[in-house]
Write a protein that holds these residues in place. Structure first.
Motif, PDB file in Angstrom:
ATOM      1  N   ALA A  20      49.868  57.462   8.978  1.00  0.00           N
ATOM      2  CA  ALA A  20      49.469  56.876  10.223  1.00  0.00           C
ATOM      3  C   ALA A  20      49.948  55.447  10.571  1.00  0.00           C
ATOM      4  CB  ALA A  20      48.182  57.067  10.574  1.00  0.00           C
ATOM      5  N   PRO A  21      50.082  54.700  11.702  1.00  0.00           N
ATOM      6  CA  PRO A  21      50.541  53.533  11.906  1.00  0.00           C
ATOM      7  C   PRO A  21      49.325  52.549  11.347  1.00  0.00           C
ATOM      8  CG  PRO A  21      50.982  54.768  13.921  1.00  0.00           C
ATOM      9  CD  PRO A  21      50.125  55.702  12.953  1.00  0.00           C
ATOM     10  N   ARG A  25      49.704  49.364   8.816  1.00  0.00           N
ATOM     11  CA  ARG A  25      49.174  47.959   9.203  1.00  0.00           C
ATOM     12  C   ARG A  25      48.096  47.621   8.108  1.00  0.00           C
ATOM     13  NH1 ARG A  25      48.226  44.921  14.070  1.00  0.00           N
ATOM     14  NH2 ARG A  25      47.539  43.178  13.127  1.00  0.00           N
ATOM     15  N   ALA A  51      47.472  48.825  16.330  1.00  0.00           N
ATOM     16  CA  ALA A  51      48.163  49.888  15.611  1.00  0.00           C
ATOM     17  C   ALA A  51      49.540  50.089  15.884  1.00  0.00           C
ATOM     18  CB  ALA A  51      47.651  51.313  16.034  1.00  0.00           C
ATOM     19  N   LYS A  52      50.181  49.044  16.925  1.00  0.00           N
ATOM     20  CA  LYS A  52      51.386  49.040  17.250  1.00  0.00           C
ATOM     21  C   LYS A  52      52.457  47.835  16.790  1.00  0.00           C
ATOM     22  CE  LYS A  52      51.091  51.557  21.608  1.00  0.00           C
ATOM     23  NZ  LYS A  52      51.631  51.814  22.908  1.00  0.00           N
ATOM     24  N   LEU A  70      55.053  49.161  14.850  1.00  0.00           N
ATOM     25  CA  LEU A  70      54.790  50.424  14.180  1.00  0.00           C
ATOM     26  C   LEU A  70      54.778  51.651  15.467  1.00  0.00           C
ATOM     27  CD1 LEU A  70      51.870  49.063  12.059  1.00  0.00           C
ATOM     28  CD2 LEU A  70      54.108  49.370  11.308  1.00  0.00           C
ATOM     29  N   GLU A  71      55.790  52.273  15.215  1.00  0.00           N
ATOM     30  CA  GLU A  71      56.066  53.396  16.327  1.00  0.00           C
ATOM     31  C   GLU A  71      55.445  54.587  15.575  1.00  0.00           C
ATOM     32  OE1 GLU A  71      59.799  55.627  18.626  1.00  0.00           O
ATOM     33  OE2 GLU A  71      60.324  54.242  17.124  1.00  0.00           O
ATOM     34  N   GLU A  72      54.432  55.306  16.153  1.00  0.00           N
ATOM     35  CA  GLU A  72      54.248  56.679  15.761  1.00  0.00           C
ATOM     36  C   GLU A  72      55.172  57.622  16.486  1.00  0.00           C
ATOM     37  OE1 GLU A  72      49.907  58.940  15.487  1.00  0.00           O
ATOM     38  OE2 GLU A  72      50.024  57.335  17.054  1.00  0.00           O
ATOM     39  N   GLY A  76      54.353  60.783  11.061  1.00  0.00           N
ATOM     40  CA  GLY A  76      54.193  59.310  10.362  1.00  0.00           C
ATOM     41  C   GLY A  76      54.423  58.316  11.315  1.00  0.00           C
ATOM     42  N   THR A  77      55.170  57.201  10.818  1.00  0.00           N
ATOM     43  CA  THR A  77      55.484  56.277  11.385  1.00  0.00           C
ATOM     44  C   THR A  77      56.817  55.338  11.113  1.00  0.00           C
ATOM     45  OG1 THR A  77      53.211  55.220  11.225  1.00  0.00           O
ATOM     46  CG2 THR A  77      54.546  53.572  11.777  1.00  0.00           C
ATOM     47  N   VAL A  79      58.632  52.012  10.812  1.00  0.00           N
ATOM     48  CA  VAL A  79      58.229  50.774  10.751  1.00  0.00           C
ATOM     49  C   VAL A  79      59.607  50.025  11.093  1.00  0.00           C
ATOM     50  CG1 VAL A  79      57.612  48.703   9.277  1.00  0.00           C
ATOM     51  CG2 VAL A  79      56.820  51.134   8.967  1.00  0.00           C
ATOM     52  N   LYS A 110      55.243  52.403   1.070  1.00  0.00           N
ATOM     53  CA  LYS A 110      55.580  53.737   1.508  1.00  0.00           C
ATOM     54  C   LYS A 110      55.433  54.579   0.205  1.00  0.00           C
ATOM     55  CE  LYS A 110      59.748  56.345   2.308  1.00  0.00           C
ATOM     56  NZ  LYS A 110      59.294  57.318   3.545  1.00  0.00           N
TER      57      LYS A 110
END
Length: 118
Positions: A20-21, A25, A51-52, A70-72, A76-77, A79, A110
């Motif tokens: 998750a973002p 973060r 979270a973005k 950070l793109e959900e 996942g995300t 980056v 990661k």
């Protein structure tokens, strides 16, 4: 007198992390992580997007801007990482070294978030 422009730095990177973002973060904000990923860059916060991601102005070796977005996405995300500015001097090797350091550091995060070890 001849005009001599400073070398332009333009780094763009995207990496998928199966987390998750907010988890990504949090991992990026652990003590020393960002300083280890960007030695020689002084950061001044411009916008904290939660979270973005985060946006900074940079000084030091590169004067310009730096962002982690950070793109959900499903599972996942992504980056997104941007550095854009001018290099204060020296060889253009900064970009190459920075890309390697960033990718290696982000892959450590990661692997940890995805439950793998190197």
């Amino acid at each position: 007198m001849r005009w001599r422009s400073l070398p332009v730095v333009d780094v763009v990177d995207e990496t998928f992390v199966r987390a998750a973002p907010l988890s990504v973060r949090s991992a990026l904000e652990e003590p020393g992580v960002l300083d280890g990923l960007w030695p020689g860059l002084e950061r001044e916060l411009v916008q904290d997007r939660g979270a973005k991601g985060v946006r900074w102005r940079t000084g030091g070796e590169v004067t310009g801007r730096l962002e982690i977005w950070l793109e959900e996405v499903p599972g996942g995300t992504i980056v997104h990482h941007f550095v854009h500015g001018t290099q204060s001097g020296g060889p253009r090797a900064w970009e190459r070294v920075h890309r390697r350091r960033w990718k290696s550091g982000l892959h450590d995060i990661k692997d940890r978030l995805e439950g793998r070890t190197r």
